[in-house]
Write an enzyme that holds these catalytic residues in place. Structure first.
Site, PDB file in Angstrom:
ATOM      1  N   GLU A 183      44.525  17.218  69.206  1.00 56.37           N
ATOM      2  CA  GLU A 183      44.140  15.805  69.292  1.00 56.37           C
ATOM      3  C   GLU A 183      44.358  15.289  70.721  1.00 56.37           C
ATOM      4  OE1 GLU A 183      45.426  11.733  66.821  1.00 56.37           O
ATOM      5  OE2 GLU A 183      46.539  13.603  66.599  1.00 56.37           O
ATOM      6  N   LYS A 215      38.749   9.229  64.391  1.00 57.90           N
ATOM      7  CA  LYS A 215      39.876   9.324  63.467  1.00 57.90           C
ATOM      8  C   LYS A 215      39.864   8.122  62.528  1.00 57.90           C
ATOM      9  CE  LYS A 215      44.888  10.260  63.571  1.00 57.90           C
ATOM     10  NZ  LYS A 215      46.040  10.484  64.472  1.00 57.90           N
ATOM     11  N   TYR A 218      53.649   3.655  62.386  1.00 54.91           N
ATOM     12  CA  TYR A 218      54.983   3.536  61.808  1.00 54.91           C
ATOM     13  C   TYR A 218      55.922   4.487  62.541  1.00 54.91           C
ATOM     14  CZ  TYR A 218      53.258   7.685  59.331  1.00 54.91           C
ATOM     15  OH  TYR A 218      52.707   8.903  59.030  1.00 54.91           O
ATOM     16  N   CYS A 223      44.346  14.939  62.537  1.00 59.34           N
ATOM     17  CA  CYS A 223      45.778  14.757  62.287  1.00 59.34           C
ATOM     18  C   CYS A 223      46.110  13.976  61.016  1.00 59.34           C
ATOM     19  CB  CYS A 223      46.435  14.111  63.501  1.00 59.34           C
ATOM     20  SG  CYS A 223      48.244  14.334  63.530  1.00 59.34           S
ATOM     21  N   ARG A 233      52.669  35.786  18.572  1.00 64.28           N
ATOM     22  CA  ARG A 233      51.852  36.495  17.597  1.00 64.28           C
ATOM     23  C   ARG A 233      52.696  37.062  16.449  1.00 64.28           C
ATOM     24  NH1 ARG A 233      46.664  38.054  17.630  1.00 64.28           N
ATOM     25  NH2 ARG A 233      46.598  36.007  18.634  1.00 64.28           N
ATOM     26  N   GLY A 276      54.440  57.793  29.000  1.00 66.92           N
ATOM     27  CA  GLY A 276      53.660  57.375  30.155  1.00 66.92           C
ATOM     28  C   GLY A 276      53.952  55.932  30.527  1.00 66.92           C
ATOM     29  N   LEU A 277      53.334  55.472  31.614  1.00 68.05           N
ATOM     30  CA  LEU A 277      53.617  54.144  32.151  1.00 68.05           C
ATOM     31  C   LEU A 277      53.245  53.020  31.184  1.00 68.05           C
ATOM     32  CD1 LEU A 277      52.496  54.406  35.888  1.00 68.05           C
ATOM     33  CD2 LEU A 277      54.776  53.784  35.073  1.00 68.05           C
ATOM     34  N   ASP A 278      52.027  53.073  30.629  1.00 70.31           N
ATOM     35  CA  ASP A 278      51.534  51.954  29.823  1.00 70.31           C
ATOM     36  C   ASP A 278      52.364  51.730  28.567  1.00 70.31           C
ATOM     37  OD1 ASP A 278      49.535  51.559  31.656  1.00 70.31           O
ATOM     38  OD2 ASP A 278      48.014  52.633  30.522  1.00 70.31           O
ATOM     39  N   SER A 279      52.635  52.791  27.830  1.00 69.13           N
ATOM     40  CA  SER A 279      53.418  52.618  26.599  1.00 69.13           C
ATOM     41  C   SER A 279      54.855  52.241  26.924  1.00 69.13           C
ATOM     42  CB  SER A 279      53.376  53.890  25.748  1.00 69.13           C
ATOM     43  OG  SER A 279      54.002  54.980  26.408  1.00 69.13           O
ATOM     44  N   LYS A 326      32.937  48.673  24.719  1.00 69.84           N
ATOM     45  CA  LYS A 326      34.338  48.729  24.302  1.00 69.84           C
ATOM     46  C   LYS A 326      35.049  47.406  24.564  1.00 69.84           C
ATOM     47  CE  LYS A 326      34.708  53.705  25.203  1.00 69.84           C
ATOM     48  NZ  LYS A 326      35.331  54.768  26.024  1.00 69.84           N
TER      49      LYS A 326
END
Length: 643
Positions: free
Chosen positions: A47, A116, A122, A169, A343, A359-362, A603
């Site tokens: 500015e 502007k 103030y 500004c 649920r 495995g990871l997911d289960s 699916k």
């Protein structure tokens, strides 16, 4: 070379001398030339940068105002050969009014002047002592540098493939910033010329303010605030330059530097427009705003080709870094737990039945079940973990499944499915030596039948373990592991599953469980439907067959989240995986991704319920509605033609 919607922008912070326009213009010229050489299409400066912001009552002296106008005219002449838009701040006389204004300049011309609106008056600010607000002045045209120039807050500009607007500004700090209307009028990027002084704690607030406005307006936001050389009689200015895109920080300056700075980044305009197109809230607001269209000033500057990006492209867009990762993991885990708890309570289920493969997911799904039962004040014995060894089960995953279930204190059941599968082969006349898709899917469907029947026996629900990445690729047996009564992982991509399990190991389990979780995280991803190798190791590795999940999750994110086509996804992937995957490898799996994604929609059209946890979901009742017989040819053709 395509520009892919990227526009390089910059915020410049020069050193200044108060009330010395000639010196200040020289500093600006150096940064403008440098920015143009770096391929920047538009640069914004602070500015009142031609005079300095802290001139005080000198603003009321015609000599200073006229000097600023003269040096701007000279700056236009010296930079007319530079193919870059630059935006500078200066006092502009408009009849009896003096405007705190921004001049938008290109190729020796002033395209427009933006006054502007909000003049702070103030505490340490006294702008109304010298300047007139745009609301009082009213707008129209001004005489500047020997030409009649459009002026007002209702100006939009087009350059380099973007539309942009300007605010100054304090305008940003107002209840309804001009940038809100500018964005609804079509501005992709907002440039802000600022002279915000430095105070303890203020910088964090300014960053938050700029970030929030860029997110609210779905825009890029480029902010340049005054620095070294401004008067320090009562305040200090901290050389603050910021670039944000839809709430995400792209670049920051070094604050309190005595050197001139140029901060640049590429704004993805295509991405922003995709967000706006998807947001019905933005579209409805924009339709209302369109009743009073702003003036669009076109530069004729074409988009610049993009060879590479200076901005970082994360190879794991679903996985945040640093403290955000821990925060996100906790939030996602709580979403999963709350969804399942609701649920189970609604169904008045006595048990939760889950197939645990090692495995990871289960593993993640089982950890969610354990936390859910704790939250519902139910004994964990009500969780029935079922391990179902088959033709491809290895000792490593089998032992990990048993160890995990025992360490969590759930009920353990083992059902060997090999004899049931052999009976089925006999019933349908299938040769067990033929290890084709029938051989594999028989095992998956047998396991699902076992889980469903145990749930019927015990008055429970089968908890699905399949993740978002598998749903995208169709890497699930239809009416086999594809089916459950509630899928807690349905919104979690594979790259994030690993992080969630690692996080849960540290925050939700004891030391005994942590050890087995560490080995599960290190285990290759596999459906284990084909016999193990002679040494007992996993022979069927998912990522060897369908491709690296890192790549597929990357493709999924940018295809679903922003609708990008193969060419742009390929461009971004080359940036993100430069050291890991060759371009040919990326192209190969990108074609696989689109081929599988389109072919496997059937699916996803009948998915079980499951919670959305992030910005991308494939629920047919939520984020993604697609015909199962849609053609992938347009996407595959673009992918095939990639160079």
């Amino acid at each position: 070379m395509n520009h892919f919607g990227f526009v390089k922008v910059a915020a410049g912070v020069p050193s200044v001398k108060v009330a010395d326009p000639a010196y200040n213009a020289a500093q600006l010229e150096e940064l403008i030339v440098r920015a143009a050489q770096e391929g920047v299409r538009a640069v914004v400066f602070p500015e009142l940068c031609l005079t300095g912001y802290t001139c005080g009552d000198l603003f009321l002296k015609p000599l200073l105002v006229n000097a600023a106008e003269r040096v701007l005219a000279a700056l236009l002449r010296r930079t007319e050969g530079q193919d870059i838009v630059f935006i500078v701040g200066l006092p502009v006389a408009a009849g009896s009014a003096l405007l705190n204004a921004a001049a938008v300049c290109y190729r020796g011309e002033i395209l427009g002047v933006i006054p502007k609106t909000c003049l702070p008056n103030y505490k340490e600010f006294y702008e109304q002592r010298w300047f007139t607000s745009s609301l009082e002045w009213g707008g129209g045209e001004v005489d500047l540098c020997g030409r009649r120039v459009p002026a007002g807050t209702d100006l939009l500009f087009e350059a380099g493939g973007m539309k942009f607007g300007v605010e100054i500004c304090e305008d940003l700090w107002s209840v309804v910033p001009p940038s809100s209307r500018l964005s609804l009028q079509g501005a992709d990027v907002i440039f802000n010329l600022s002279a915000s002084n430095a105070l303890a704690g203020k910088n964090a607030y300014v960053r938050s303010l700029v970030g929030q406005q860029s997110a609210r307006c779905l825009c890029g936001y480029v902010y340049a605030s005054s620095g070294f050389g401004e008067s320090t009689t009562d305040v200090v200015f901290g050389s603050n330059a910021l670039i944000y895109e839809n709430g995400t920080p792209l670049a920051f300056s070094q604050r309190f530097s005595q050197e001139a700075q140029l901060v640049s980044a590429e704004i993805d305009v295509e991405r922003l427009r995709a967000e706006r197109m998807a947001s019905t809230t933005f579209r409805s607001d924009a339709a209302y705003e369109a009743a009073e269209p702003y003036e669009l000033i076109e530069t004729g500057m074409p988009p610049a080709p993009v060879m590479s990006l200076s901005r970082a492209v994360s190879p794991l867009p679903f996985v945040p870094k640093g403290s955000m990762l821990e925060e996100n993991c906790q939030e996602i885990f709580n979403i999963q737990v709350t969804g399942l708890a609701t649920r189970l309570a609604h169904a008045r289920a006595k048990t939760a039945v889950i197939g645990v493969s090692g495995g990871l997911d289960s593993t993640l799904a089982l950890l969610v079940c354990a936390k859910t039962f704790d939250r519902l004040d139910l004994p964990r014995k009500g969780i029935i973990g079922v391990t179902m060894p088959g033709f491809g089960t290895t000792d490593r995953t089998y032992q990990n499944a048993l160890t995990l279930m025992k360490s969590l204190g759930v009920t353990v059941r083992e059902v060997d499915i090999t004899q049931a599968c052999r009976q089925h082969f006999c019933d349908i006349g299938h040769d067990e030596k033929n290890k084709d898709i029938t051989y594999e899917n028989t095992q998956a469907r047998e396991r699902t039948q076992v889980l469903m029947d145990i749930a019927n026996q015990t008055g429970g629900l089968v908890i699905g373990t399949g993740d978002l990445s598998e749903l995208a690729l169709g890497w699930a047996t239809y009416n086999g592991d594809h089916m459950s009564m509630y899928g807690v992982n349905a919104g979690v991509p594979k790259t994030l599953v690993r992080s969630l399990v690692a996080w849960a190991a540290q925050h939700e389990t004891g030391k005994k469980t942590q050890a087995v979780l560490a080995d599960i995280v290190d285990t290759p991803i596999s459906p284990e439907l084909l016999p193990a190798a002679e040494n007992g190791a996993i022979s069927q590795k998912t990522e060897d067959l369908v491709g690296p999940y890192e790549l597929h999750d990357f493709f999924l994110f940018y295809f679903l989240r922003y609708g990008f086509g193969p060419a742009k996804i390929y461009f971004l992937a080359k940036q993100a995986f430069d050291k890991k995957f060759a371009p040919g490898v990326i192209k190969k799996w990108l074609k696989v991704f689109f081929r599988r994604f389109f072919a496997q929609q059937f699916k996803r059209s009948c998915l079980p319920d499951g919670p959305k946890v992030g910005s991308v979901s494939l629920s047919p009742r939520g984020d993604w509605r697609m015909p199962s017989d849609a053609s992938a040819e347009a996407w595959l053709a673009e992918a095939e033609n990639l160079r």
